[in-house]
Design a protein around this motif. Structure first.
Motif, PDB file in Angstrom:
ATOM      1  N   LEU A 106       6.641   5.122 -55.155  1.00  0.00           N
ATOM      2  CA  LEU A 106       7.327   3.838 -55.127  1.00  0.00           C
ATOM      3  C   LEU A 106       6.363   2.666 -54.941  1.00  0.00           C
ATOM      4  N   ASP A 107       5.115   2.851 -55.266  1.00  0.00           N
ATOM      5  CA  ASP A 107       4.177   1.730 -55.150  1.00  0.00           C
ATOM      6  C   ASP A 107       4.575   0.575 -56.065  1.00  0.00           C
ATOM      7  N   PHE A 108       5.254   0.875 -57.179  1.00  0.00           N
ATOM      8  CA  PHE A 108       5.695  -0.207 -58.060  1.00  0.00           C
ATOM      9  C   PHE A 108       6.701  -1.111 -57.348  1.00  0.00           C
ATOM     10  N   VAL A 109       7.490  -0.546 -56.428  1.00  0.00           N
ATOM     11  CA  VAL A 109       8.415  -1.361 -55.643  1.00  0.00           C
ATOM     12  C   VAL A 109       7.633  -2.341 -54.774  1.00  0.00           C
ATOM     13  N   LEU A 110       6.575  -1.866 -54.141  1.00  0.00           N
ATOM     14  CA  LEU A 110       5.756  -2.731 -53.295  1.00  0.00           C
ATOM     15  C   LEU A 110       5.067  -3.810 -54.113  1.00  0.00           C
TER      16      LEU A 110
END
Length: 392
Positions: A106-110
């Protein structure tokens, strides 16, 4: 954490002047059943929606303990605003839980939250008491690995403002079906509709409307998990559960804090003709009610912060993690209800008027009983942790 503009604490970012402006707007939002547009703009400008995003991705790099303190402060000013912001913070918190444990799913969320995107939480469904372990929404696999979601999600806070929606549905068509499929869709998707159906007793500014998915598309790189239905030890499930329960409890703890403040102010302000015009703060019964509320309320913050620190420090509570999380949610919401009730009794009939802040807290706090985990589910979770599952 140092107190600088580049690295603010919850107390310096959510400073008293900002919170007072937010508190002043809360009554109007509630009266008009309106979204907290101005609050969101100020909070976004201040960087609050980037609180749990690492500094290297454009965020504030706060810990979960910081987020607890921040949500308590915000909720004491405007519970509905805090509750809605919670849903964005939940997804960034889930991404942080995974990243802290070496999972970059979920790094894309960050990254996107750091760039200003707002995440909605599209999980709840009417009649689905399985919550994360089942779904009434259909997740239809597409060529290339994406999915189309068809179903209805209820209590979608931030409905007028979210730009990304984390959701899930049930795949019954793939060779390895059934699978619960978690993915993220975009606001611009023409197959997403938000109904204007939010007209509730309390938490009105959250505008937690029903979201209709008519084949809404999540691309393959936005599909983050395919899990077997039922209880699951996957870190994503733990991250959702931990953040939802902890941050939710923080909101209701903030309501309790504010109700206690209002009760104390009322006791000093109100007088008794029976006692020669003395303040009610000198009445033994009133003093007992405020002491009773304070005894209950003061136990909540230390527990919230202890659990948040354990989450920050990757403490392994094993099978007791879920029991601890449901426990703090139930205690925070039930305590807040008790404290608000005592405060209303201290404050008298003025709190019964629609424009009363305490009257609004009385309505807002009731929402706590509807958020998962409810009282029955929480007791089942705790019983399973201490006694083991029921024998078949």
């Amino acid at each position: 954490m140092s107190t600088t503009p580049e690295n603010p604490t919850p107390e310096t970012l959510l400073h008293d002047q900002l919170l007072e402006r937010i508190r002043e707007r809360a009554c109007g939002y509630d009266r008009d059943n309106a979204f907290f547009t101005e609050d969101l703009a100020e909070l976004s400008e201040a960087g609050y929606l980037r609180a749990l995003v690492p500094t290297e991705l454009g965020g504030l790099g706060w810990s979960f303990a910081d987020a607890v303190r921040g949500q308590m402060r915000l909720a004491a000013a405007a519970p509905a605003t805090a509750l809605a912001v919670n849903m964005h913070l939940v997804w960034t918190g889930v991404a942080k839980v995974l990243r802290d444990r070496g999972d970059d799913t979920l790094d894309f969320v960050l990254r996107e939250a750091g760039a200003g995107e707002i995440f909605g939480f599209g999980i709840s469904e009417a009649g689905n008491d399985l919550m994360l372990f089942g779904s009434r929404t259909v997740a239809e696999p597409q060529a290339g690995g994406g999915y189309r979601y068809t179903g209805r999600k209820i209590f979608t806070s931030l409905s007028p403002a979210w730009t990304r929606l984390g959701t899930m549905g049930l795949d019954t068509a793939s060779d390895d079906a059934p699978k619960i499929v978690y993915g993220f869709i975009d606001r611009e998707d023409p197959d997403v509709r938000s109904l204007d159906d939010w007209d509730t007793m309390g938490m009105r500014a959250s505008q937690s409307r029903t979201t209709v998915l008519d084949g809404a598309f999540a691309a393959a790189d936005r599909i983050v998990r395919r899990l077997d239905p039922g209880p699951n030890a996957d870190p994503l499930i733990f991250g959702i559960f931990a953040n939802f329960e902890l941050l939710l409890a923080s909101v209701y703890a903030g309501i309790g804090d504010r109700a206690l403040e209002l009760a104390v102010a009322a006791a000093h302000r109100r007088t008794s003709m029976k006692n020669g015009g003395a303040a009610l703060s000198q009445d033994p019964d009133i003093r007992w009610r405020i002491a009773d509320a304070a005894l209950a309320q003061e136990a909540i913050t230390p527990q919230l912060l202890a659990i948040a620190r354990d989450l920050d420090e990757l403490v392994d509570h094993g099978s007791f993690w879920f029991a601890k999380l449901v426990g703090v949610k139930v205690r925070a919401t039930e305590t807040a209800k008790h404290v608000v009730d005592q405060a209303v009794r201290v404050s008298g009939g003025s709190s019964y008027f629609a424009g009363s802040e305490l009257g609004r807290l009385y309505r807002d706090v009731l929402a706590g009983i509807f958020h998962p985990s409810d009282d029955e589910s929480a007791h089942s979770t705790v019983a399973n942790a201490w006694l083991g599952p029921l024998e078949s």
